[in-house]
Design a protein around this motif. Sequence first.
Motif, PDB file in Angstrom:
ATOM      1  N   UNK A 175      31.257  33.719  40.662  1.00  0.00           N
ATOM      2  CA  UNK A 175      31.556  34.764  41.662  1.00  0.00           C
ATOM      3  C   UNK A 175      32.911  35.397  41.372  1.00  0.00           C
ATOM      4  N   UNK A 176      33.899  34.571  41.062  1.00  0.00           N
ATOM      5  CA  UNK A 176      35.230  35.107  40.745  1.00  0.00           C
ATOM      6  C   UNK A 176      35.183  35.971  39.487  1.00  0.00           C
ATOM      7  N   UNK A 177      34.374  35.564  38.537  1.00  0.00           N
ATOM      8  CA  UNK A 177      34.234  36.360  37.312  1.00  0.00           C
ATOM      9  C   UNK A 177      33.685  37.747  37.646  1.00  0.00           C
ATOM     10  N   UNK A 178      32.639  37.796  38.458  1.00  0.00           N
ATOM     11  CA  UNK A 178      32.057  39.083  38.864  1.00  0.00           C
ATOM     12  C   UNK A 178      33.097  39.924  39.589  1.00  0.00           C
ATOM     13  N   UNK A 179      33.851  39.296  40.486  1.00  0.00           N
ATOM     14  CA  UNK A 179      34.899  40.037  41.201  1.00  0.00           C
ATOM     15  C   UNK A 179      35.910  40.640  40.229  1.00  0.00           C
ATOM     16  N   UNK A 180      36.302  39.866  39.221  1.00  0.00           N
ATOM     17  CA  UNK A 180      37.282  40.364  38.246  1.00  0.00           C
ATOM     18  C   UNK A 180      36.715  41.505  37.403  1.00  0.00           C
ATOM     19  N   UNK A 181      35.432  41.445  37.097  1.00  0.00           N
ATOM     20  CA  UNK A 181      34.786  42.538  36.352  1.00  0.00           C
ATOM     21  C   UNK A 181      34.884  43.826  37.169  1.00  0.00           C
ATOM     22  N   UNK A 182      34.594  43.733  38.464  1.00  0.00           N
ATOM     23  CA  UNK A 182      34.690  44.913  39.328  1.00  0.00           C
ATOM     24  C   UNK A 182      36.133  45.391  39.444  1.00  0.00           C
ATOM     25  N   UNK A 183      37.053  44.467  39.677  1.00  0.00           N
ATOM     26  CA  UNK A 183      38.459  44.851  39.853  1.00  0.00           C
ATOM     27  C   UNK A 183      39.043  45.481  38.593  1.00  0.00           C
ATOM     28  N   UNK A 184      38.540  45.077  37.441  1.00  0.00           N
ATOM     29  CA  UNK A 184      39.037  45.663  36.192  1.00  0.00           C
ATOM     30  C   UNK A 184      38.711  47.157  36.106  1.00  0.00           C
ATOM     31  N   UNK A 185      37.706  47.604  36.849  1.00  0.00           N
ATOM     32  CA  UNK A 185      37.332  49.010  36.830  1.00  0.00           C
ATOM     33  C   UNK A 185      38.403  49.910  37.446  1.00  0.00           C
ATOM     34  N   UNK A 186      39.255  49.346  38.277  1.00  0.00           N
ATOM     35  CA  UNK A 186      40.336  50.127  38.891  1.00  0.00           C
ATOM     36  C   UNK A 186      41.396  50.492  37.867  1.00  0.00           C
ATOM     37  N   UNK A 187      41.467  49.737  36.787  1.00  0.00           N
ATOM     38  CA  UNK A 187      42.535  49.934  35.797  1.00  0.00           C
ATOM     39  C   UNK A 187      42.005  50.428  34.456  1.00  0.00           C
ATOM     40  N   UNK A 188      40.839  51.061  34.454  1.00  0.00           N
ATOM     41  CA  UNK A 188      40.280  51.576  33.206  1.00  0.00           C
ATOM     42  C   UNK A 188      41.131  52.716  32.672  1.00  0.00           C
ATOM     43  N   UNK A 189      41.141  52.907  31.357  1.00  0.00           N
ATOM     44  CA  UNK A 189      41.889  54.028  30.779  1.00  0.00           C
ATOM     45  C   UNK A 189      41.376  55.364  31.324  1.00  0.00           C
ATOM     46  N   UNK A 190      42.225  56.382  31.240  1.00  0.00           N
ATOM     47  CA  UNK A 190      41.866  57.695  31.774  1.00  0.00           C
ATOM     48  C   UNK A 190      40.571  58.232  31.186  1.00  0.00           C
ATOM     49  N   UNK A 191      40.362  58.038  29.877  1.00  0.00           N
ATOM     50  CA  UNK A 191      39.139  58.573  29.274  1.00  0.00           C
ATOM     51  C   UNK A 191      37.907  57.907  29.863  1.00  0.00           C
ATOM     52  N   UNK A 194      19.979  41.579  49.007  1.00  0.00           N
ATOM     53  CA  UNK A 194      20.718  42.685  49.636  1.00  0.00           C
ATOM     54  C   UNK A 194      22.147  42.723  49.114  1.00  0.00           C
ATOM     55  N   UNK A 195      22.768  41.556  48.993  1.00  0.00           N
ATOM     56  CA  UNK A 195      24.127  41.501  48.440  1.00  0.00           C
ATOM     57  C   UNK A 195      24.155  42.018  46.996  1.00  0.00           C
ATOM     58  N   UNK A 196      23.128  41.675  46.237  1.00  0.00           N
ATOM     59  CA  UNK A 196      23.047  42.144  44.852  1.00  0.00           C
ATOM     60  C   UNK A 196      22.892  43.656  44.805  1.00  0.00           C
ATOM     61  N   UNK A 197      22.109  44.221  45.730  1.00  0.00           N
ATOM     62  CA  UNK A 197      21.994  45.682  45.787  1.00  0.00           C
ATOM     63  C   UNK A 197      23.319  46.315  46.181  1.00  0.00           C
ATOM     64  N   UNK A 198      24.050  45.636  47.063  1.00  0.00           N
ATOM     65  CA  UNK A 198      25.377  46.125  47.449  1.00  0.00           C
ATOM     66  C   UNK A 198      26.282  46.214  46.213  1.00  0.00           C
ATOM     67  N   UNK A 199      26.264  45.188  45.384  1.00  0.00           N
ATOM     68  CA  UNK A 199      27.098  45.184  44.174  1.00  0.00           C
ATOM     69  C   UNK A 199      26.637  46.247  43.179  1.00  0.00           C
ATOM     70  N   UNK A 200      25.323  46.414  43.045  1.00  0.00           N
ATOM     71  CA  UNK A 200      24.806  47.440  42.140  1.00  0.00           C
ATOM     72  C   UNK A 200      25.220  48.827  42.627  1.00  0.00           C
TER      73      UNK A 200
END
Length: 194
Positions: A83-99, A157-163
């Motif tokens: 679960x923490x791994x999935x959270x970190x994958x999502x959080x990493x999207x906030x810091x993606x390069x500009x391109x 439902x939670x999985x659809x929320x994440x998708x």
Amino acid sequence: MAGRPKIFNENQAIEKATEVFRNKGYDTASADELLTAMGIGKGSFYLAFKGGKQELYVKSIEQFSESFYKQLSEGIENAENEIEYIKQVFLSQAHSPDCEKERGCFLGNSLVQLSEKDMQIKKTSVKILKQLHHLFAKVIEKAQKNNQINTGENPEILAWHLTNLWNGIHITRRMENSSEILKSIIELNLKVLD
């Protein structure tokens, strides 16, 4: 006559075409740009991709998604806390390069831009997103059984929320430049996994 044998690596050629599609989009990526990026001529192209640009695009989506899914599922499998791994994958999207922010999610873009124009592309994109959904559901159900998360909400439902969050954050980050705001939005959405 069957034509000349292929003298190029199809997976590498598709990978190079994917970059063109990601940068330009399907409609504006020209045949010349694709051929130049792939390093092949028209004859080789149409021998390998009889359906032309549309077939190449579908193969591009499939190859990109297989690579992404493999990387994500292996990361989850090797994580101490899935679960923490999935959270970190999502959080990493906030810091993606500009391109990356400008291009958004290749899979999400294909679904939004072309799903009404081309049923094959829509089916391919939907299949991939459902695969992602099933992976999330499996991890959530396991975490509930192991008391790693408190929510009793239906794992499907939670999985659809994440998708939905995956698709949404890639659109939002094209409009919002602040990593902190994006991080806050993602954190708020991930509270369902507490």
